[in-house]
Design a protein around this motif. Structure first.
Motif, PDB file in Angstrom:
ATOM      1  N   SER A 186      -1.566   6.288   4.959  1.00  0.00           N
ATOM      2  CA  SER A 186      -0.120   6.483   4.862  1.00  0.00           C
ATOM      3  C   SER A 186       0.632   5.679   5.902  1.00  0.00           C
ATOM      4  O   SER A 186       1.842   5.786   6.005  1.00  0.00           O
ATOM      5  N   GLY A 187      -0.075   4.854   6.672  1.00  0.00           N
ATOM      6  CA  GLY A 187       0.568   4.061   7.699  1.00  0.00           C
ATOM      7  C   GLY A 187       1.408   2.940   7.116  1.00  0.00           C
ATOM      8  O   GLY A 187       1.337   2.593   5.939  1.00  0.00           O
ATOM      9  N   ASN A 188       2.224   2.362   7.977  1.00  0.00           N
ATOM     10  CA  ASN A 188       3.133   1.313   7.534  1.00  0.00           C
ATOM     11  C   ASN A 188       2.391   0.115   6.971  1.00  0.00           C
ATOM     12  O   ASN A 188       2.817  -0.493   5.993  1.00  0.00           O
ATOM     13  N   ALA A 189       1.294  -0.279   7.611  1.00  0.00           N
ATOM     14  CA  ALA A 189       0.551  -1.455   7.152  1.00  0.00           C
ATOM     15  C   ALA A 189       0.031  -1.238   5.735  1.00  0.00           C
ATOM     16  O   ALA A 189       0.121  -2.138   4.888  1.00  0.00           O
ATOM     17  N   MET A 190      -0.517  -0.054   5.457  1.00  0.00           N
ATOM     18  CA  MET A 190      -1.035   0.213   4.127  1.00  0.00           C
ATOM     19  C   MET A 190       0.076   0.214   3.082  1.00  0.00           C
ATOM     20  O   MET A 190      -0.110  -0.293   1.968  1.00  0.00           O
ATOM     21  N   ILE A 191       1.240   0.748   3.423  1.00  0.00           N
ATOM     22  CA  ILE A 191       2.362   0.734   2.491  1.00  0.00           C
ATOM     23  C   ILE A 191       2.760  -0.704   2.178  1.00  0.00           C
ATOM     24  O   ILE A 191       3.055  -1.049   1.028  1.00  0.00           O
ATOM     25  N   SER A 192       2.768  -1.573   3.184  1.00  0.00           N
ATOM     26  CA  SER A 192       3.108  -2.979   2.963  1.00  0.00           C
ATOM     27  C   SER A 192       2.103  -3.649   2.036  1.00  0.00           C
ATOM     28  O   SER A 192       2.482  -4.387   1.124  1.00  0.00           O
ATOM     29  N   VAL A 193       0.819  -3.395   2.275  1.00  0.00           N
ATOM     30  CA  VAL A 193      -0.223  -3.993   1.435  1.00  0.00           C
ATOM     31  C   VAL A 193      -0.084  -3.513  -0.002  1.00  0.00           C
ATOM     32  O   VAL A 193      -0.155  -4.306  -0.959  1.00  0.00           O
ATOM     33  N   LEU A 194       0.115  -2.216  -0.181  1.00  0.00           N
ATOM     34  CA  LEU A 194       0.250  -1.668  -1.531  1.00  0.00           C
ATOM     35  C   LEU A 194       1.507  -2.184  -2.217  1.00  0.00           C
ATOM     36  O   LEU A 194       1.516  -2.388  -3.437  1.00  0.00           O
ATOM     37  N   ALA A 195       2.579  -2.413  -1.448  1.00  0.00           N
ATOM     38  CA  ALA A 195       3.802  -2.977  -2.030  1.00  0.00           C
ATOM     39  C   ALA A 195       3.534  -4.370  -2.594  1.00  0.00           C
ATOM     40  O   ALA A 195       4.003  -4.716  -3.687  1.00  0.00           O
ATOM     41  N   VAL A 196       2.752  -5.163  -1.861  1.00  0.00           N
ATOM     42  CA  VAL A 196       2.397  -6.503  -2.339  1.00  0.00           C
ATOM     43  C   VAL A 196       1.533  -6.403  -3.594  1.00  0.00           C
ATOM     44  O   VAL A 196       1.732  -7.138  -4.570  1.00  0.00           O
ATOM     45  N   VAL A 197       0.577  -5.479  -3.589  1.00  0.00           N
ATOM     46  CA  VAL A 197      -0.321  -5.318  -4.740  1.00  0.00           C
ATOM     47  C   VAL A 197       0.468  -4.927  -5.983  1.00  0.00           C
ATOM     48  O   VAL A 197       0.276  -5.501  -7.071  1.00  0.00           O
ATOM     49  N   VAL A 198       1.366  -3.962  -5.839  1.00  0.00           N
ATOM     50  CA  VAL A 198       2.153  -3.519  -7.000  1.00  0.00           C
ATOM     51  C   VAL A 198       3.057  -4.648  -7.493  1.00  0.00           C
ATOM     52  O   VAL A 198       3.206  -4.862  -8.704  1.00  0.00           O
ATOM     53  N   ALA A 199       3.664  -5.378  -6.563  1.00  0.00           N
ATOM     54  CA  ALA A 199       4.535  -6.487  -6.959  1.00  0.00           C
ATOM     55  C   ALA A 199       3.746  -7.556  -7.716  1.00  0.00           C
ATOM     56  O   ALA A 199       4.216  -8.094  -8.730  1.00  0.00           O
ATOM     57  N   LEU A 200       2.541  -7.861  -7.241  1.00  0.00           N
ATOM     58  CA  LEU A 200       1.702  -8.841  -7.945  1.00  0.00           C
ATOM     59  C   LEU A 200       1.285  -8.328  -9.322  1.00  0.00           C
ATOM     60  O   LEU A 200       1.202  -9.106 -10.284  1.00  0.00           O
ATOM     61  N   ALA A 201       1.030  -7.016  -9.419  1.00  0.00           N
ATOM     62  CA  ALA A 201       0.658  -6.445 -10.714  1.00  0.00           C
ATOM     63  C   ALA A 201       1.804  -6.565 -11.714  1.00  0.00           C
ATOM     64  O   ALA A 201       1.604  -6.955 -12.875  1.00  0.00           O
ATOM     65  N   ILE A 202       3.009  -6.250 -11.282  1.00  0.00           N
ATOM     66  CA  ILE A 202       4.163  -6.368 -12.177  1.00  0.00           C
ATOM     67  C   ILE A 202       4.413  -7.835 -12.532  1.00  0.00           C
ATOM     68  O   ILE A 202       4.732  -8.176 -13.677  1.00  0.00           O
ATOM     69  N   GLY A 203       4.245  -8.717 -11.531  1.00  0.00           N
ATOM     70  CA  GLY A 203       4.361 -10.147 -11.821  1.00  0.00           C
ATOM     71  C   GLY A 203       3.336 -10.597 -12.848  1.00  0.00           C
ATOM     72  O   GLY A 203       3.641 -11.411 -13.724  1.00  0.00           O
ATOM     73  N   GLY A 204       2.125 -10.048 -12.764  1.00  0.00           N
ATOM     74  CA  GLY A 204       1.099 -10.366 -13.744  1.00  0.00           C
ATOM     75  C   GLY A 204       1.481  -9.917 -15.147  1.00  0.00           C
ATOM     76  O   GLY A 204       1.209 -10.627 -16.133  1.00  0.00           O
ATOM     77  N   ILE A 205       2.112  -8.757 -15.247  1.00  0.00           N
ATOM     78  CA  ILE A 205       2.563  -8.274 -16.559  1.00  0.00           C
ATOM     79  C   ILE A 205       3.607  -9.226 -17.139  1.00  0.00           C
ATOM     80  O   ILE A 205       3.579  -9.564 -18.335  1.00  0.00           O
ATOM     81  N   LEU A 206       4.531  -9.677 -16.294  1.00  0.00           N
ATOM     82  CA  LEU A 206       5.553 -10.626 -16.764  1.00  0.00           C
ATOM     83  C   LEU A 206       4.916 -11.937 -17.214  1.00  0.00           C
ATOM     84  O   LEU A 206       5.317 -12.515 -18.234  1.00  0.00           O
ATOM     85  N   ILE A 207       3.933 -12.405 -16.451  1.00  0.00           N
ATOM     86  CA  ILE A 207       3.234 -13.641 -16.833  1.00  0.00           C
ATOM     87  C   ILE A 207       2.543 -13.469 -18.181  1.00  0.00           C
ATOM     88  O   ILE A 207       2.615 -14.341 -19.061  1.00  0.00           O
ATOM     89  N   ALA A 208       1.883 -12.325 -18.351  1.00  0.00           N
ATOM     90  CA  ALA A 208       1.131 -12.093 -19.585  1.00  0.00           C
ATOM     91  C   ALA A 208       2.036 -12.050 -20.807  1.00  0.00           C
ATOM     92  O   ALA A 208       1.751 -12.685 -21.835  1.00  0.00           O
TER      93      ALA A 208
END
Length: 416
Positions: free
Chosen positions: A42-64
């Motif tokens: 639940s730390g700040n670093a993990m939230i940042s990493v997960l934010a990047v992961v989710v953003a890349l996942a949504i970007g992948g959906i748009l690409i697809a």
């Protein structure tokens, strides 16, 4: 007589076996371990990493869903659903694969410049590191410095005046350019700090207005005293070679010594915030200005000095742009760096080294975006979408926590 329950000493007595830990101790250790995992997750670093992961996942959906192969396969989805998913995977993997190779290493490129994209990533990241530090430092005092763009422009203008209008010996010339750029940015940032300290003017409004003033001012200068007489466009003469940062890897790569300045700035800001008395005052003011004032700290002085330093860092970003890659001054010298710096500081959670790695990530997006557009036929605007989504998720940590069912943990160890 019946024998007693205890054997005499020396008559077959067995050594005492180690007592097993009480159940309560085991439970406490398990709870501590679980608590530690929760704090990490639940730390700040993990939230940042997960934010990047989710953003890349949504970007992948748009690409697809914008890929021609996927659109064609969806026409016969019910007869062969596997073809659609294979087409989606191919589209996303090709796009992100090209992005990764363009930002790091591409073995298929015909030139070494194209193969070693990591150096282009570092080149793009250099001004982002410095401008991100400018926003980060202001954040730690409770100020929102939106004016990095204006500070970059004015810093680059000051550096340019020294760089293309004055001739100095090698070495001294570059130092003079760096100092001039830092002074220009500091003066522009100091205006916002002074107005905040003396009049209470909100730094967001002031810095936004200063951005517009900086753009208009440099346009005026480029059409009049700083204009290159040999050009019809509002652009300055080229910087003297003695005023340019030396290239670290020779003429085939754009990576320059400004990266060293950026790394030294990260080390300096980290020391300032965590090891110096002034940094302690900054953190105290950022946590609670009233308590800091009650403790005898000069809050107004803190606002002024932090904006001076913040502006100097942004000015150095302008120097790395002008004396590192661009060589000539124009009104668009800052590009999108000023606003990307805000995202970098947010992603880095207002910590110097976090800002450093966030800048590397955004440098990779910039370096790899072109490769993705060329090699995977994906619009480079997808990169901008991903960056915007990162900002969205960074600004809404509860949203990320709810997605991954992560509980927020207080410092006292109580889950919320």
């Amino acid at each position: 007589m019946g024998s007693s329950g205890t054997a005499p000493d020396g008559q077959g007595a067995k050594p005492d076996a180690p007592n097993p830990a009480p159940p309560e101790a085991k439970s406490a250790k398990e709870n501590n371990g679980t608590q530690l995992v929760r704090e990490i997750m639940s730390g700040n670093a993990m939230i940042s990493v997960l934010a990047v992961v989710v953003a890349l996942a949504i970007g992948g959906i748009l690409i697809a869903f914008t890929d021609a192969r996927v659109t064609a396969a969806m026409g016969y989805f019910f007869s062969d659903p596997g073809a659609t998913f294979r087409a989606m995977w191919a589209a996303v993997s090709e796009a992100y694969g090209a992005l990764w190779r363009g930002a790091t290493y591409d073995p298929n490129s015909r030139t070494w410049q194209g193969r070693l994209g990591i150096f282009e990533t570092l080149t793009f990241a250099t001004p982002l590191i410095l401008s991100g530090l400018a926003v980060t430092l202001a954040f730690r005092v409770g100020l929102f410095n939106i004016g990095a763009k204006g500070q970059i422009i004015i810093g680059a203008t000051f550096a340019g005046v020294v760089g293309f209008m004055i001739e100095l010996p090698p070495g001294i010339h570059l130092i003079a350019v760096v100092v001039a750029g830092a002074i220009g940015g500091a003066l522009w940032g100091g205006i916002a700090g002074f107005l905040k300290a003396k009049t209470g003017a909100h730094e967001v409004i002031v810095t936004i207005m200063l951005n517009y003033i900086a753009v208009s001012l440099v346009l005026y200068l480029l059409k009049n005293p700083l204009r290159d007489p040999s050009s019809s466009n509002p652009i300055s003469p080229a910087m003297h070679e003695t005023a340019m940062f030396p290239l670290l890897l020779g003429p085939n790569y754009r990576l320059h010594a400004g990266l060293i300045v950026a790394v030294l700035a990260v080390i300096g800001v980290s020391w300032l915030l965590n090891r110096s008395t002034l940094g302690f005052e900054y953190r105290a003011i950022g946590a609670n200005p009233r308590a800091a004032r009650t403790a005898g700290m000069l809050v107004s002085r803190g606002y002024i000095t932090v904006m001076l330093i913040s502006g100097a860092l942004a000015g150095l970003a302008g120097v790395t742009q002008l004396a590192g890659t661009e060589k000539t001054l124009d009104a668009d010298i800052a590009g999108s760096i000023g606003f990307d710096a805000i995202t970098v500081a947010l992603l880095g959670r207002s910590k110097p080294w976090g800002t450093f790695f966030a800048a590397l990530l955004f440098g990779a997006f910039k370096a790899g975006g072109t490769s993705m557009a060329i090699n995977a036929d994906v619009s480079i605007d997808i990169v901008a979408v991903v960056q915007s989504l990162i900002v969205l998720f960074i600004a809404a940590p509860p949203l990320i926590r709810s997605m991954f069912r992560i509980k927020a943990v207080r410092h006292e160890g109580v889950t919320a």
